[in-house]
Design a protein around this motif. Sequence first.
Motif, mmCIF file in Angstrom:
data_model
loop_
_atom_site.group_PDB
_atom_site.id
_atom_site.type_symbol
_atom_site.label_atom_id
_atom_site.label_comp_id
_atom_site.label_asym_id
_atom_site.label_seq_id
_atom_site.Cartn_x
_atom_site.Cartn_y
_atom_site.Cartn_z
ATOM 1 N N GLU A 1 33.934 -44.978 2.113
ATOM 2 C CA GLU A 1 32.754 -45.587 2.733
ATOM 3 C C GLU A 1 33.170 -46.706 3.695
ATOM 4 N N ALA A 2 34.219 -47.436 3.337
ATOM 5 C CA ALA A 2 34.713 -48.499 4.206
ATOM 6 C C ALA A 2 35.206 -47.921 5.533
ATOM 7 N N THR A 3 35.839 -46.765 5.471
ATOM 8 C CA THR A 3 36.303 -46.112 6.700
ATOM 9 C C THR A 3 35.120 -45.672 7.549
ATOM 10 N N LYS A 4 34.081 -45.157 6.916
ATOM 11 C CA LYS A 4 32.897 -44.728 7.661
ATOM 12 C C LYS A 4 32.228 -45.903 8.368
ATOM 13 N N VAL A 5 32.159 -47.045 7.706
ATOM 14 C CA VAL A 5 31.588 -48.239 8.329
ATOM 15 C C VAL A 5 32.422 -48.654 9.537
ATOM 16 N N ALA A 6 33.746 -48.573 9.389
ATOM 17 C CA ALA A 6 34.637 -48.951 10.484
ATOM 18 C C ALA A 6 34.506 -47.986 11.666
ATOM 19 N N ILE A 7 34.271 -46.718 11.385
ATOM 20 C CA ILE A 7 34.110 -45.729 12.463
ATOM 21 C C ILE A 7 32.934 -46.100 13.359
ATOM 22 N N ASP A 8 31.866 -46.572 12.759
ATOM 23 C CA ASP A 8 30.678 -46.951 13.539
ATOM 24 C C ASP A 8 30.930 -48.161 14.438
ATOM 25 N N LYS A 9 31.961 -48.921 14.155
ATOM 26 C CA LYS A 9 32.226 -50.146 14.922
ATOM 27 C C LYS A 9 33.111 -49.900 16.139
ATOM 28 N N MET A 10 33.587 -48.699 16.339
ATOM 29 C CA MET A 10 34.498 -48.442 17.451
ATOM 30 C C MET A 10 33.792 -48.610 18.793
ATOM 31 N N GLN A 11 34.483 -49.225 19.743
ATOM 32 C CA GLN A 11 33.954 -49.447 21.086
ATOM 33 C C GLN A 11 34.993 -49.003 22.110
ATOM 34 N N VAL A 12 34.507 -48.460 23.241
ATOM 35 C CA VAL A 12 35.429 -47.979 24.268
ATOM 36 C C VAL A 12 36.078 -49.148 25.010
ATOM 37 N N ALA A 13 37.297 -48.885 25.484
ATOM 38 C CA ALA A 13 38.041 -49.877 26.273
ATOM 39 C C ALA A 13 38.976 -49.123 27.217
ATOM 40 N N GLU A 14 39.668 -49.851 28.064
ATOM 41 C CA GLU A 14 40.495 -49.215 29.083
ATOM 42 C C GLU A 14 41.898 -48.907 28.570
ATOM 43 N N ARG A 15 42.491 -47.884 29.196
ATOM 44 C CA ARG A 15 43.870 -47.451 28.990
ATOM 45 C C ARG A 15 44.030 -46.699 27.667
ATOM 46 N N THR A 16 45.219 -46.045 27.535
ATOM 47 C CA THR A 16 45.500 -45.201 26.362
ATOM 48 C C THR A 16 46.948 -45.408 25.938
ATOM 49 N N ALA A 17 47.140 -46.173 24.874
ATOM 50 C CA ALA A 17 48.489 -46.460 24.362
ATOM 51 C C ALA A 17 48.730 -45.630 23.094
ATOM 52 N N THR A 18 48.965 -44.343 23.284
ATOM 53 C CA THR A 18 49.093 -43.430 22.143
ATOM 54 C C THR A 18 50.299 -43.770 21.273
ATOM 55 N N GLY A 19 51.440 -44.054 21.913
ATOM 56 C CA GLY A 19 52.644 -44.356 21.151
ATOM 57 C C GLY A 19 52.481 -45.583 20.268
ATOM 58 N N GLU A 20 51.897 -46.638 20.807
ATOM 59 C CA GLU A 20 51.681 -47.848 20.025
ATOM 60 C C GLU A 20 50.791 -47.567 18.816
ATOM 61 N N ALA A 21 49.794 -46.714 19.003
ATOM 62 C CA ALA A 21 48.892 -46.383 17.901
ATOM 63 C C ALA A 21 49.624 -45.628 16.805
ATOM 64 N N ILE A 22 50.513 -44.715 17.190
ATOM 65 C CA ILE A 22 51.281 -43.961 16.189
ATOM 66 C C ILE A 22 52.208 -44.900 15.422
ATOM 67 N N PHE A 23 52.885 -45.810 16.140
ATOM 68 C CA PHE A 23 53.759 -46.768 15.453
ATOM 69 C C PHE A 23 52.959 -47.632 14.484
ATOM 70 N N ALA A 24 51.755 -48.028 14.864
ATOM 71 C CA ALA A 24 50.912 -48.824 13.974
ATOM 72 C C ALA A 24 50.532 -48.032 12.726
ATOM 73 N N ALA A 25 50.255 -46.749 12.900
ATOM 74 C CA ALA A 25 49.914 -45.898 11.758
ATOM 75 C C ALA A 25 51.110 -45.737 10.825
ATOM 76 N N LEU A 26 52.296 -45.576 11.387
ATOM 77 C CA LEU A 26 53.505 -45.462 10.561
ATOM 78 C C LEU A 26 53.728 -46.730 9.749
ATOM 79 N N GLN A 27 53.476 -47.874 10.364
ATOM 80 C CA GLN A 27 53.633 -49.140 9.652
ATOM 81 C C GLN A 27 52.623 -49.256 8.514
ATOM 82 N N ALA A 28 51.391 -48.846 8.766
ATOM 83 C CA ALA A 28 50.357 -48.907 7.719
ATOM 84 C C ALA A 28 50.709 -47.988 6.564
ATOM 85 N N ILE A 29 51.227 -46.804 6.865
ATOM 86 C CA ILE A 29 51.620 -45.865 5.809
ATOM 87 C C ILE A 29 52.764 -46.433 4.989
#
Length: 335
Positions: free
Chosen positions: A159-187
């Motif tokens: 449920e916490a993830t679902k609440v967070a999904i609703d909070k997403m807002q668009v922004a500029e640029r696409t840093a895919t690699g940084e996002a993957i590294f952040a996910a690896l760190q969280a895991i």
Amino acid sequence: MNLPVLGPLPLSGFTHIWFFLFLFVVAGLVFLYFWIQRSRKARLARFADSEMIGSVAPKPQSRWHHLPPALVAVALVMFTIAMAGPALDRKIPRNRAVVMLVMDVSTSMDATDVSPSRMKAAQEAAKKFADELTPGVNLGLISFAANPTMLSSPTTNHEATKVAIDKMQVAERTATGEAIFAALQAISTVGAVIGGGDEPPPARIVLFSDGKETSPGNPDNPRGAFTAARAAKDQGIPISTIAFGTPDGTVKVDNADVPVPVDDTTMKQVAQLSGGTSYLAQDAPQLDQIYKTLQDQIGYETVRGDASTGWLRLGALVLAIAAISALVINRRLPL
């Protein structure tokens, strides 16, 4: 050795395949039975002439008298299968896996080629995914544009993830690699605190985006998407990528329509480099189906178990039916 099915569940193999040699013994017993039957008829014909045979020979038996021996043969075949150690793949819910949902919120996600928009459709599908994911799986959420943002750390509280999904807002640029590294760190962080095993919990990254990486411009850069995918491969964490959108997507920039066609080339390469699987969805139903496929892959693990008990029970049942039918039809046990 892989054999097809037992009812609706597939057999995945046999542990002691050499026990199938006993089937030659069963075949020999069947041959011996028919040889004895033919021998009896031959002796009867030899010692009784054509005029006396009607008074000396017993009445012809019904074909049903062969049923008990046939059932015994079937029971022996079932016991042989049981001795061979049949195995059955069973799907059981995971209770210590980690899944990071990494979602693109770049400006192109405002495109309306998918109704009502790529972003809105993505949010609804992601929330449905969180709803249906196995309760024991730790689900986390990272959104990314120019930088990744941890919106929900991995938790079984979906449920916490679902609440967070609703909070997403668009922004500029696409840093895919940084996002993957952040996910690896969280895991890595959550894996260090999850108990229940000698090894780290199984993990998966689900990467959702509609276009190629723009920051940095080269995905092979040290913080680029391809470099991050190779790091995920080294850590044994596959990335399932979902490219979302159509070739006709546009967004408004200074009152002008700017084309933002879906580009799944980078996503395919990321999945391949990490050992994962890539998907392409051009509408909401396709996206829902992909998430259902991922839910099935991620939420359950296949465990190989022993399936001999069912064959033993079935063999015993058939053997009992053989004994009963022998008493009813032939007035004796099938010995």
